[in-house]
Design an enzyme around this catalytic site. Structure first.
Site, mmCIF file in Angstrom:
data_model
loop_
_atom_site.group_PDB
_atom_site.id
_atom_site.type_symbol
_atom_site.label_atom_id
_atom_site.label_comp_id
_atom_site.label_asym_id
_atom_site.label_seq_id
_atom_site.Cartn_x
_atom_site.Cartn_y
_atom_site.Cartn_z
ATOM 1 C CG LEU A 107 -1.962 -1.219 1.129
ATOM 2 C CD1 LEU A 107 -2.950 -1.165 2.283
ATOM 3 C CD2 LEU A 107 -2.702 -1.328 -0.201
ATOM 4 C CB ILE A 133 6.708 1.792 -6.058
ATOM 5 C CG1 ILE A 133 5.826 0.618 -5.632
ATOM 6 C CG2 ILE A 133 8.059 1.329 -6.523
ATOM 7 C CD1 ILE A 133 6.495 -0.347 -4.705
ATOM 8 C CG HIS A 138 -6.434 -1.439 -8.477
ATOM 9 N ND1 HIS A 138 -5.898 -0.638 -7.486
ATOM 10 C CD2 HIS A 138 -7.684 -0.981 -8.701
ATOM 11 C CE1 HIS A 138 -6.789 0.278 -7.144
ATOM 12 N NE2 HIS A 138 -7.880 0.092 -7.865
ATOM 13 C CG ASP A 143 -3.648 2.415 -9.226
ATOM 14 O OD1 ASP A 143 -2.986 1.403 -8.953
ATOM 15 O OD2 ASP A 143 -4.399 2.973 -8.416
HETATM 16 C C1 GAR Z 1 -6.092 -7.234 -2.523
HETATM 17 O O1 GAR Z 1 -7.475 -7.241 -2.746
HETATM 18 C C2 GAR Z 1 -5.385 -6.318 -3.509
HETATM 19 O O2 GAR Z 1 -6.027 -6.247 -4.760
HETATM 20 C C3 GAR Z 1 -5.471 -5.003 -2.805
HETATM 21 O O3 GAR Z 1 -5.217 -5.306 -1.458
HETATM 22 C C4 GAR Z 1 -5.764 -6.597 -1.172
HETATM 23 C C5 GAR Z 1 -4.739 -7.396 -0.380
HETATM 24 O O4 GAR Z 1 -5.309 -8.588 0.067
HETATM 25 N N1 GAR Z 1 -4.524 -4.054 -3.355
HETATM 26 C C6 GAR Z 1 -4.769 -2.751 -3.466
HETATM 27 O O5 GAR Z 1 -5.792 -2.232 -3.055
HETATM 28 C C7 GAR Z 1 -3.661 -1.949 -4.133
HETATM 29 N N2 GAR Z 1 -4.140 -0.663 -4.546
HETATM 30 P P1 GAR Z 1 -4.394 -9.753 0.640
HETATM 31 O O6 GAR Z 1 -3.432 -9.125 1.645
HETATM 32 O O7 GAR Z 1 -5.340 -10.703 1.299
HETATM 33 O O8 GAR Z 1 -3.653 -10.389 -0.515
#
Ligand code: GAR
Length: 185
Positions: free
Chosen positions: A84, A87, A103, A144
């Site tokens: 999150l 980078i 995403h 993004d």
């Molecule tokens: C996932 O749904 C991913 O797409 C999202 O965080 C979640 C992590 O879940 N990423 C973002 O929102 C990036 N902008 P996880 O820790 O269970 O894999």
């Protein structure tokens, strides 16, 4: 053998699916799991797979510590699985077309600043969208906006809640992310 690093800030359910998928692969190995959160559950998941872990603060990442570590470990590909922090540009430049992000929405909708995790699903619910999905894309300097390599969608109904939307999205992510990574290597 390609060496992959996974970066994640939270639970790491996607990271786990990726570690599982490449466990017996002769094509790639997960050589490192990195997190900016020392308490992130993804680090526990990594231990289960005997994958080395690395934690760092935002400040350390911005000062180049993460890049140094990835280079030291001879990492070929960086996988962002729920990472999150933004980078640093030097990091994206060090992995041109070799850094991939997932995403939890159909970009370009619901992308950009503040759009992560549950915030995305709440926005999708508030808009009354009839579908949502996932986007897997390469990472460039504008977070993004890198080249989209894969999208999949799922229908929504009025009775869906942000929580049920999150579940549907996670199911899509778990199903597709490891295979899409394999196809890119
Ligand atoms: C996932 O749904 C991913 O797409 C999202 O965080 C979640 C992590 O879940 N990423 C973002 O929102 C990036 N902008 P996880 O820790 O269970 O894999």
């Amino acid at each position: 053998m390609k060496l992959l690093a996974i970066l994640a800030s939270g639970s790491g359910s996607n990271a786990e699916k990726i570690m599982e998928y490449f466990q017996d692969s002769d094509k790639a190995t997960i050589a490192l799991v990195g997190s900016n959160k020392p308490e992130a559950f993804v680090l526990e998941r990594a231990k289960k797979f005997d994958v080395p872990t690395f934690t760092f603060s935002r400040k350390e990442m911005d000062a180049g510590l993460l890049l140094e570590k990835l280079q030291q470990e001879k990492i070929d590909w960086v996988i962002l699985a729920g990472f999150l922090l933004k980078i640093p540009v030097e990091l994206t430049r060090a992995f041109p077309d070799r850094m991939v992000n997932i995403h939890p929405a159909l970009l370009p909708k619901y992308g950009g600043k503040g759009m992560y995790g549950s915030h995305v699903h709440e926005a999708v619910k508030a808009a009354g969208d009839k579908e949502t999905g996932i986007t897997i894309h390469l990472v460039n300097e504008n977070y993004d906006e890198g080249r989209i390599v894969f999208q999949a969608s799922t229908p929504l109904s009025d009775s869906d809640t942000p929580e049920s939307i999150a579940e549907k999205v996670h199911a899509l992510e778990h199903k597709h992310f490891p295979e899409v990574i394999a196809s890119l290597l």
